[in-house]
Design a protein around this motif. Sequence first.
Motif, mmCIF file in Angstrom:
data_model
loop_
_atom_site.group_PDB
_atom_site.id
_atom_site.type_symbol
_atom_site.label_atom_id
_atom_site.label_comp_id
_atom_site.label_asym_id
_atom_site.label_seq_id
_atom_site.Cartn_x
_atom_site.Cartn_y
_atom_site.Cartn_z
ATOM 1 N N LEU A 587 1.043 -1.323 -0.157
ATOM 2 C CA LEU A 587 -0.072 0.012 -0.235
ATOM 3 C C LEU A 587 1.077 1.269 0.018
ATOM 4 C CD1 LEU A 587 -3.055 -0.967 2.495
ATOM 5 C CD2 LEU A 587 -3.027 -0.235 -0.192
ATOM 6 N N LEU A 588 1.773 1.043 0.571
ATOM 7 C CA LEU A 588 2.879 2.560 0.779
ATOM 8 C C LEU A 588 3.591 2.474 -0.425
ATOM 9 C CD1 LEU A 588 4.128 2.166 4.447
ATOM 10 C CD2 LEU A 588 2.773 4.038 3.707
ATOM 11 N N ALA A 592 3.369 5.947 -2.713
ATOM 12 C CA ALA A 592 4.387 6.571 -3.332
ATOM 13 C C ALA A 592 4.367 6.710 -4.673
ATOM 14 C CB ALA A 592 5.497 6.123 -3.065
ATOM 15 N N ARG A 593 3.924 5.730 -5.763
ATOM 16 C CA ARG A 593 3.747 5.820 -7.148
ATOM 17 C C ARG A 593 2.613 7.054 -7.328
ATOM 18 N NH1 ARG A 593 3.281 -0.821 -7.458
ATOM 19 N NH2 ARG A 593 5.875 -1.101 -7.880
ATOM 20 N N ILE A 594 1.557 6.839 -6.396
ATOM 21 C CA ILE A 594 0.516 7.935 -6.811
ATOM 22 C C ILE A 594 1.012 9.339 -6.692
ATOM 23 C CG2 ILE A 594 -1.594 8.701 -6.003
ATOM 24 C CD1 ILE A 594 -2.338 5.901 -5.288
ATOM 25 N N ASP A 602 -0.737 -2.621 -10.745
ATOM 26 C CA ASP A 602 -2.044 -3.486 -10.309
ATOM 27 C C ASP A 602 -3.025 -2.667 -9.479
ATOM 28 O OD1 ASP A 602 -4.042 -5.404 -9.890
ATOM 29 O OD2 ASP A 602 -2.209 -6.878 -9.066
ATOM 30 N N PRO A 603 -4.000 -1.911 -10.150
ATOM 31 C CA PRO A 603 -5.181 -1.096 -9.684
ATOM 32 C C PRO A 603 -5.872 -1.922 -8.683
ATOM 33 C CG PRO A 603 -4.634 -0.455 -11.682
ATOM 34 C CD PRO A 603 -4.000 -1.344 -11.755
ATOM 35 N N SER A 607 -6.960 -1.584 -4.657
ATOM 36 C CA SER A 607 -8.090 -1.467 -4.329
ATOM 37 C C SER A 607 -8.569 -2.499 -3.415
ATOM 38 C CB SER A 607 -9.125 -1.582 -5.415
ATOM 39 O OG SER A 607 -10.567 -1.490 -4.963
ATOM 40 N N ARG A 608 -8.031 -3.841 -3.432
ATOM 41 C CA ARG A 608 -8.556 -5.087 -2.475
ATOM 42 C C ARG A 608 -7.719 -4.911 -1.014
ATOM 43 N NH1 ARG A 608 -5.318 -8.658 -1.147
ATOM 44 N NH2 ARG A 608 -4.156 -8.657 -2.971
#
Length: 620
Positions: A587-588, A592-594, A602-603, A607-608
Amino acid sequence: MQEEKHGFQAEVSRLLDIVAHSLYSDKTVFLRELISNASDACDRLRYLSLTQPELTASDPNFRVTLSADRAARTLTIADNGIGMNHDDLVENLGTIARSGTSAFVGQMTGDAAKDLALIGQFGVGFYSAFMVAERVEVTSRKAGEDQGWRWISEGKGEFTVAPAEVESRGTRITLHLREGEDEFLDSNQLRRVVTKYSDHIALPILLIENGKEHTINAASALWTRPKSEITEAQYAEFYRHTAHSFDSPWLTLHARVEGKIEYTSLLFVPSAKPLDLFHPDRKHCVRLYVRRVFITESCEEVLPAYLRFLRGIIDSEDLPLNISREMLQHNPILAKIRAGVTKRVLNELQKKADSDPEDYTTFWNNFGAVLKEGLYEDSDQRDPILKLARFRSTAGEGLVSLADYVGRMKPGQDAIYYITGDSTEAVARSPQLEGFAARGVEVLLLTDPVDEFWVPAVGLFEGKAFKSVTRGGADLDRIEAPAGETKKSEPPAAGIDNLIALFRLTLKDAVKDVRLSQRLTDSPVCLVADEGDMDIHLERLLKQHRQIEAGAKRVLEINPAHPLVASLAKRIGDNGHGDEVAEAAWLLLDQARIVEGETLPDPAAFSRRLSDVLRRSMAA
């Protein structure tokens, strides 16, 4: 051949709709545009006649003629220039064959004031005739050809082209005036308009009255006159003539050079940014003359590409009149002119930057991104351009020079820090800036694509290296903290080493490494390029343009002082929480990518994981 009917290009139809509804507050500019086009047609034929004298043998004296017919309510503008044949009429008077057309039309809003400003940047040339005319008729015969042609349109979506008997070469434009436009049938008004807009045209403009011809302009090249005899208004109109624009020049540069080589330059920096400045098909817009004879309107050899925003003329006394395109490319005289003019332009820009920094900001906002191309294209002029360069930075709203930046460097700081990105707003929010802000270290915010290329080419300024805040170690420990503050040297949270080990094991090939961060103060994580790897933003640009397929893996930096990181470090020692911490690692990384503006690989997995974390937090 019978009469043909053609539809206007879509962009032309939209432009004509605006022009025909009298968008301009001063309609007289249409006459300037048509006279300017007529002058250009004569210039082109004069040049061709140097190698094909037969084209002008029967009529060697170039001119533009105006005549008004009150009874027929027509105004005619005629020239004995190069003329047009069938294909020329269809191409030149049915389309806008100019780079930037799509961008121009795409920005038109329907708001008269805003669209006027856009048209002022783009220019409308021949189509300005429809400001005052309900119908326009063009008859023309191309020099060296026997067949003449007639073009007719009411400016409402289509035009016709048909053969016509035309006695001599050149073009004749007849405007059938709208009701209420009678001022353009008045000889005195025509004189006033020509004096205001076209006095600088270097060939006679004749007004026919009662069967007699009267020259109504000075008919001498403006750049040959002493500067003391030229008014600002005359300079401005000459600029509009050469640039086919409606704005006023931001800067006028008029100089005559004498010595081993002799030339005159009359150059202008526009006050508005042309729409095609970055178009791939852009051309130089400085005309080359040889002893007042027009040679070419787009000479790439006369100025470097990073000065392509300039408009105007250069007139050489030394080049041969019959010089060809191939000869221009390797001519040593032109190379010396290019070097001399470039140096003069940069010197004048520096004077402006020194004397009026606020006004210089206007220039830089318009053309700075182009001028910076010279930092990697022209090593000879690199130092003057570096002094002219201005940047946004974390120090405030205004622009700063590199000298300003170096003068404000903190004790212990030995590099000029910068960050690149797509917009000032985006890079200013980057977590990589946090540690620099905490220590009061200024960072340049670079958002032009060219920044990715000139920075590594330049390398140093006044002995200080340029260093991206998104690459390698930040070296912030060597920089003194602001007065009254001390740098924190608290030990990392218990378990942080184990947390980093687990993150490395979990993320494996997704990152190059996981490290503690010096640069983060508020955010939990960020991505950086390893020392020696390509900068993150440059890699993204190259991927977008398909210059590279895959980029280098990034380093994930962790802020040990962040509550979330400290909590994860504590949990790693608790039985049963290893999987949760591993999920947090992913998640982290995605967070950082966002923040970097990257697309998640792998969106669905992101999300999961996010849903699982939210579910557990709600159940707690």
